[in-house]
Design a protein around this motif. Sequence first.
Motif, short mmCIF file in Angstrom:
data_model
loop_
_atom_site.label_atom_id
_atom_site.label_comp_id
_atom_site.label_asym_id
_atom_site.label_seq_id
_atom_site.Cartn_x
_atom_site.Cartn_y
_atom_site.Cartn_z
N VAL A 166 -21.42 48.70 57.49
CA VAL A 166 -22.38 48.40 56.43
C VAL A 166 -21.78 47.43 55.43
CG1 VAL A 166 -23.79 49.37 54.58
CG2 VAL A 166 -23.44 50.67 56.68
N VAL A 167 -22.56 46.40 55.10
CA VAL A 167 -22.18 45.48 54.03
C VAL A 167 -23.33 45.47 53.02
CG1 VAL A 167 -23.06 43.51 55.37
CG2 VAL A 167 -21.51 43.10 53.45
N VAL A 168 -22.97 45.64 51.76
CA VAL A 168 -23.96 45.75 50.68
C VAL A 168 -23.94 44.48 49.85
CG1 VAL A 168 -24.69 47.06 48.65
CG2 VAL A 168 -23.66 48.24 50.61
N GLY A 169 -25.11 43.92 49.63
CA GLY A 169 -25.22 42.72 48.80
C GLY A 169 -25.71 43.08 47.41
N SER A 170 -24.95 42.70 46.39
CA SER A 170 -25.29 43.04 45.01
C SER A 170 -25.02 41.84 44.12
CB SER A 170 -24.48 44.24 44.54
OG SER A 170 -24.69 44.48 43.16
N ARG A 171 -25.76 41.74 43.01
CA ARG A 171 -25.52 40.67 42.06
C ARG A 171 -24.28 40.94 41.23
NH1 ARG A 171 -31.46 40.39 39.45
NH2 ARG A 171 -31.19 42.63 39.79
N ASN A 172 -23.85 42.22 41.14
CA ASN A 172 -22.63 42.59 40.42
C ASN A 172 -21.77 43.49 41.31
OD1 ASN A 172 -23.32 41.44 37.70
ND2 ASN A 172 -25.04 42.86 37.93
N PRO A 173 -21.16 42.93 42.35
CA PRO A 173 -20.43 43.77 43.32
C PRO A 173 -19.27 44.54 42.72
CG PRO A 173 -19.98 41.43 43.67
CD PRO A 173 -21.09 41.51 42.68
N LYS A 174 -18.54 43.98 41.76
CA LYS A 174 -17.39 44.68 41.19
C LYS A 174 -17.83 45.94 40.43
CE LYS A 174 -14.32 40.68 40.72
NZ LYS A 174 -13.49 39.84 39.79
N ARG A 175 -18.95 45.84 39.72
CA ARG A 175 -19.42 46.97 38.94
C ARG A 175 -20.08 48.04 39.81
NH1 ARG A 175 -23.40 45.58 34.07
NH2 ARG A 175 -24.86 45.36 35.81
N LYS A 176 -20.66 47.64 40.93
CA LYS A 176 -21.40 48.57 41.78
C LYS A 176 -20.57 49.13 42.93
CE LYS A 176 -25.29 47.76 39.58
NZ LYS A 176 -25.99 48.79 38.78
N ALA A 177 -19.40 48.58 43.19
CA ALA A 177 -18.62 48.98 44.36
C ALA A 177 -18.28 50.47 44.36
CB ALA A 177 -17.34 48.15 44.44
N SER A 178 -18.01 51.04 43.19
CA SER A 178 -17.62 52.44 43.11
C SER A 178 -18.75 53.40 43.46
CB SER A 178 -17.09 52.76 41.71
OG SER A 178 -18.10 52.52 40.73
N LEU A 179 -19.98 52.92 43.45
CA LEU A 179 -21.14 53.78 43.72
C LEU A 179 -21.36 53.98 45.22
CD1 LEU A 179 -23.65 52.25 41.13
CD2 LEU A 179 -22.21 54.28 40.85
#
Length: 362
Positions: A23-36
């Motif tokens: 799984v690869v997740v695309g986010s506009r703020n990957p550093k802030r969301k990675a822990s979730l």
Amino acid sequence: GVLGSGDFARSLAVRLVCSGFKVVVGSRNPKRKASLFPAAAEVTFQAEAVKKADVIFVAIFREHYSTLCDLADVLAGKILVDVSNNTEINHHKESNAEYLASLFPACTVVKGFNVVSAWTLQSGARDGNKQVLICSNNQEAKRTIAEIAQVMGFTPVDMGCMSSACEIENIPLRLLPAWKIPIFLALGLFLCFFTYNLIRQVIHPYIREQKNKLYKIPIEVVNTTLPCVSYVMLSLVYLPGVLAACSQLYYGTKYRRFPDWLDQWLQHRKQIGLLSFFCAALHALYSLCLPMRRSHRYLLIETAVKQAVEKKMTIWVEEEVWRMEIYISVGIIALGLLSLLAITSLPSIANSLNWREFSFIQ
């Protein structure tokens, strides 16, 4: 690939990882969301995530679809799974999936997973609804998503082409669609019988004899009303079948369509029957609570005082005792039989019975 970082996106990523997918997740703020997200899932920018995935779950709101237009070239040829829902039924002229397909004509759009909750995804298919409704104009894409759903532990259901997306998106928004008419029917009957019993047991004695019996309203009047509603509702379960049989005999064929009112009535029999059982069960509970009322204790004391003043040794009436004993016994049996009918009306039980067994119970 999963585009989005909301609750549903996180739950989807967890279930995909647990099912053995990369799984690869695309986010506009990957550093802030990675822990979730789970450690096994790679969290990166949307453009990078799109490049690394062939199947992409679009877990963002419809209003934000246009933000993906810059990625149109990278998304070309990929399968986009629209998992979104609306806030209102038929809120837009076209479904979210059709809108997504219009924005990315070079992609293959599949509608799916929108009827599955985030909780079900987190706890696995063992909790909640196991069905995943899927629709698309591309058979190969539907087959791919159906295989993914099966690996995740769900049961894929092919709902046809993309025109079914609007219906699928409306499903999570409907509030007991098959129960609306039966519930209004039960409430209407309850109000009618309650009004009648209120007049008969409370208002009439007050007018004729100046007796204040308002204390009967919360328990006794309600308890007298419930079995009336239950009996009428139970009769309404079997009456349409009789009317349908009479209609077929009259016209000499079973292939003539029933009138709309009879057709609707026949389709709501299960819900009407379950509401009948609900009223009967409430009646049983109310009846058990009758001796617990303070008013009942006062009446017992008053009866005992009158008996002592009149120097009566006993007020035992054999006929009344037998009538009450038989009444309660038959009531218990009737409630038991109604419970059997209600249980066999549940889909999980009814599906395990063949037609002869179901007809025998009826």
